[in-house]
Design an enzyme around this catalytic site. Sequence first.
Site, PDB file in Angstrom:
ATOM      1  N   GLY C 164      41.873  -7.108  48.548  1.00 51.88           N
ATOM      2  CA  GLY C 164      41.516  -8.327  49.251  1.00 51.88           C
ATOM      3  C   GLY C 164      42.606  -9.373  49.090  1.00 51.88           C
ATOM      4  CB  CYS C 165      43.545 -12.258  51.190  1.00 50.53           C
ATOM      5  SG  CYS C 165      41.890 -12.896  51.579  1.00 50.53           S
TER       6      CYS C 165
END
Lengths: 348, 348, 348, 348
Positions: C164-165
């Site tokens: 995920g970012c």
Amino acid sequence: MHTAVPSRAGSPAGAAVKTTRVAVAGATGYTGQELLRILSRHPAVTITAATSSGAPSSSGPRTLPALAHIFAGAITPLDPASLAQDADVVFLALPDKAAAELAPMLVDAGVRVIDLSGAFRLRDQALRARWYPETRALPEGLAYGLTELERPSVEGARLVANPGCYPTATLLALRPLVSAGLIAPGADIVVDAKSGVSGAGKTPSERTHFSEVHGSVAAYSVFGHRHGAEIEQGAGCQVNFVPHLMPFDRGILSTIYVRVTPGTTEASLSAAYEGTYGGEPFVRLTGSALPEIKHVVHTNFCDIGWRVDASGRAVLVSVIDNLLKGASGQAVQNMNVMLGLDQATGLW
Amino acid sequence: MHTAVPSRAGSPAGAAVKTTRVAVAGATGYTGQELLRILSRHPAVTITAATSSGAPSSSGPRTLPALAHIFAGAITPLDPASLAQDADVVFLALPDKAAAELAPMLVDAGVRVIDLSGAFRLRDQALRARWYPETRALPEGLAYGLTELERPSVEGARLVANPGCYPTATLLALRPLVSAGLIAPGADIVVDAKSGVSGAGKTPSERTHFSEVHGSVAAYSVFGHRHGAEIEQGAGCQVNFVPHLMPFDRGILSTIYVRVTPGTTEASLSAAYEGTYGGEPFVRLTGSALPEIKHVVHTNFCDIGWRVDASGRAVLVSVIDNLLKGASGQAVQNMNVMLGLDQATGLW
Amino acid sequence: MHTAVPSRAGSPAGAAVKTTRVAVAGATGYTGQELLRILSRHPAVTITAATSSGAPSSSGPRTLPALAHIFAGAITPLDPASLAQDADVVFLALPDKAAAELAPMLVDAGVRVIDLSGAFRLRDQALRARWYPETRALPEGLAYGLTELERPSVEGARLVANPGCYPTATLLALRPLVSAGLIAPGADIVVDAKSGVSGAGKTPSERTHFSEVHGSVAAYSVFGHRHGAEIEQGAGCQVNFVPHLMPFDRGILSTIYVRVTPGTTEASLSAAYEGTYGGEPFVRLTGSALPEIKHVVHTNFCDIGWRVDASGRAVLVSVIDNLLKGASGQAVQNMNVMLGLDQATGLW
Amino acid sequence: MHTAVPSRAGSPAGAAVKTTRVAVAGATGYTGQELLRILSRHPAVTITAATSSGAPSSSGPRTLPALAHIFAGAITPLDPASLAQDADVVFLALPDKAAAELAPMLVDAGVRVIDLSGAFRLRDQALRARWYPETRALPEGLAYGLTELERPSVEGARLVANPGCYPTATLLALRPLVSAGLIAPGADIVVDAKSGVSGAGKTPSERTHFSEVHGSVAAYSVFGHRHGAEIEQGAGCQVNFVPHLMPFDRGILSTIYVRVTPGTTEASLSAAYEGTYGGEPFVRLTGSALPEIKHVVHTNFCDIGWRVDASGRAVLVSVIDNLLKGASGQAVQNMNVMLGLDQATGLW
């Protein structure tokens, strides 16, 4: 969860007699919320109803967090009969179609109506059929609410068609020159308008999705925006109007390109503007120091500047807050005129 | 060029008796302009002077286009003797050093002073020597103007040190929990604050150059921002405060991470906040629906929300408009308290 | 309407032998478009399919104006059988549920898969059941694609769960300190993350409506964001993670507050970071000069800076472009590793 | 502090033979940094010097954090003799005055020069005397570097005057219609241009102070912007050009209002544009689907769209990234043409 709304003793309006009952239909959109914000502090009115089609059961502060401690009333479902009974003045912040249906009913019931939709702005039947086909007829007692230029007809109106945001910014700059005969006949008039996104309303769409707008600019509705017809109606001539969507929330800057008649100078324009707006509280003339949007956001002002060159080209720049002078602010200004109050009441 | 300012008959303040004379020193900065905007409409005061070091000869509307038709007075050079003679209350929107020099002179001359600089905010001599070395001593009659929490001392103050923007947002959220004994002792308190650029003032710099800020975020002054000392003074304990510069103009959101004492729940926090702010017009409690900056910009509100988890971690979120509740709005609120007026006068 | 796409002779990739066939499932979202943009220029691959559930009949350039003259292929409906047959590597830029179903099918068919969704990121069965209930089991040959820290397992992976970012930005800063034993045990770790709106994807919503985001900041999903679990998995300890939505399009800045072990200094952190990232092209260490989002947008870099005070408090700041190092850039970096290419191929 | 720059093996340019030596004078401004970014990856050149007047002693990565791991060279003081000796091609990203002095010296020394300033753009002596009085004469071998329309003269040029950002966006849209005789003679041409702030450069000023620009729009230099003269030179007729400063960093959108000759349709314009740009990699024709800035930022593209109505009014919309196609990207495109390379080399 919110604390109870405290008493409003601190408001300068606290002691005023609030004799006029007003209602806002469509109170949860951006213009509706601005109406609630202004009218809650207005010394001469009481909000008796605030309606929303989308939120029949929720209370005001819950769905409108920005209005907590300002507007304490409930948001209720729209009920035309109740509106007609409980309010002396009704503001319609509704889609065109809903306003086209509701306004005549309210007028017939003796209520004075200020309609922020476009339903009743165009006088020409053919144009109306094209842009607002849901409007069946124009009621009697209709005024076009560009306050500074139409005040006499607003005073006695039963229904005020509140102008569009682009036409407000554009016509306040263009009309005094048309009236003074300073526009060269036959030459193209170009209106390049830049608007913040709040003018598109509160409903999410791809066009107004943050990532599509931030850091960008887009022209839209070229040769096909209904505000173009409204501007042409007000200017009395053809206008090439192109709106642009800008990466900010509030405000319109309209850049207007015209040819002026021979011998016309910046001083000629100054004289025309001063003659028209000399005593107006909400129009500020900036001359050759062109106005910027930041000077007018969150106010009801329209600032106008202009430049003319030796060859007869003129550039006019006009700025407003699209939600105030371009919508809810001017709507209250019109209400003030209708009620015989000073037009600036509640708008400082 | 501007049209003459029209009569203010439309203002609800029009009929009030304006008996108190006020002056603004430093009137052309962002907080100074907000002061002029608010005080021009305030029903109980008259602006008798507005000064600027930078613009000795120009008139108000010329250099302050956003204030045309609002403030019609002249901007004059700063003259301490005149200020002391012509005003009952003086607002100082000056750099720390200038305020440190001017405030004692004015207090000695019998003028009541509200200082928006940091010069008199820190009570501890050693801290003051570090962060505000130009402040030689604290005058008698000094109050720290976090209005909701310090009202009694503000009432009789001769000099009010108006709080910093970060401390205002942070302490209004943190102090009620400290006072109620809900903060677990010894655990770190983290304050991650996000501020718009207007907090940095009006002077251009590389840090505030548009192209450097747009689309970006930057932490700054880690372990070294003087507002950290002010927050620790108000909280009574060590706080890890890190401010961040954000790509917008107005507003602060302060996210505060604390450990609460065993058994403390969201309801415990609600009770503490309601007990502190139940009757306050300018503090809005949003509970678990966390507040956002857009709800408070261009208002004097502070909105506070909170979440607590089962393991005793709590997250508090507080938002203000840094130029209003974080500066000029709270300054006027303090003036109202000093003058025995309702604290909200002129601030709606 | 677009002109024909010209020959690509000018591209430095023009002469390369493109032997690997790649496909992008979900090619019209923001991460999908970034994948097309990067892979179109990548010297070692050919895009053999680009699919979209929403646009079965339209061609690429028509619906993806930003990719005209870059990607000339068609956007086709998703067909798992075709994907398995036509591609050696498939990128899944799909919702979690669709990825959870499709990835195992493709892996079973012998295709190597890089999944940008969250479906396969969490190893713990209970956590996965909470946050990604649609994921039935973890296939063999699964790697967590935080490239710099997991390269060996990525090399031979059949399925890469692309991080995920928020976890990418946070773990690249936090993990080297955990690994070096520099984090004080038991002390709270706070991760205050600030993200641009593109991280929320392309589907319009009230939360991502321009007028709701511009000029504002909002904390969200406090104690309840699934990236929190992913960060805790990677850090090996509890973390208090609060994401904030910011008024810009691209980029994440993660501010991380930790307590370090006694005697740890900024130099200690420098040594840990240099030891971990000394040879890495995409991690830039800025030391006490903290990084800003503008330095990394439109790149695959992660910039990391840090400060430590005498009392053992440390502040780490990490920035990435959420669509590149936080999604599509890292996905291609992982593909490069899987294919035995230099990891930076096609990413400058 | 930065880690050592890793080897560039991952770059597709890694294996190329870099035979041309290039230098950038004025390397720390926005266009200078873009030049370094592009040229560092360019397969056919080596950067032999990067100079700055303001930073004689600091190294590249220190003052240019965004270029760490991209450009590893030093930033040195400007020394004309060294430039002439060490480089085959010199890019001047300098103020007009400095470029006016330096360019002839370098040309005389046999270096090929690409000047991004305005010093050599205007051919007319009188206009040059008004807008660029520091330019004494035009050297031989001068070309105006609007690449797509001036390629033959660029090929053999010794000095390329790289076009201004506004002229690039405007002339690429306007010139094909002028050349095809589609513009109605005598009718006004209005160019309403909207630019991001990076076009104003890196020096802080009140005009580019974040708080003055955010959420606002301002027209400036009406009847008095030197790019107006450059546009008129390129169009061969009078043009009413008004630039506007917009609240974003990169990009220009130029809205062009013209009258077309009788019988001209959108298809006529399509034919003219296709005929001019059919094989061009960097011009994308969007027809009636008007282009937006977000489609071109961080690219060297110019996207052009158009609408024509039945009465002969036409609206053209052209967008570029002002720092790339409007400055540094086009400069490298011109270098490619001068060196006989494919014009797109290093620009994807």
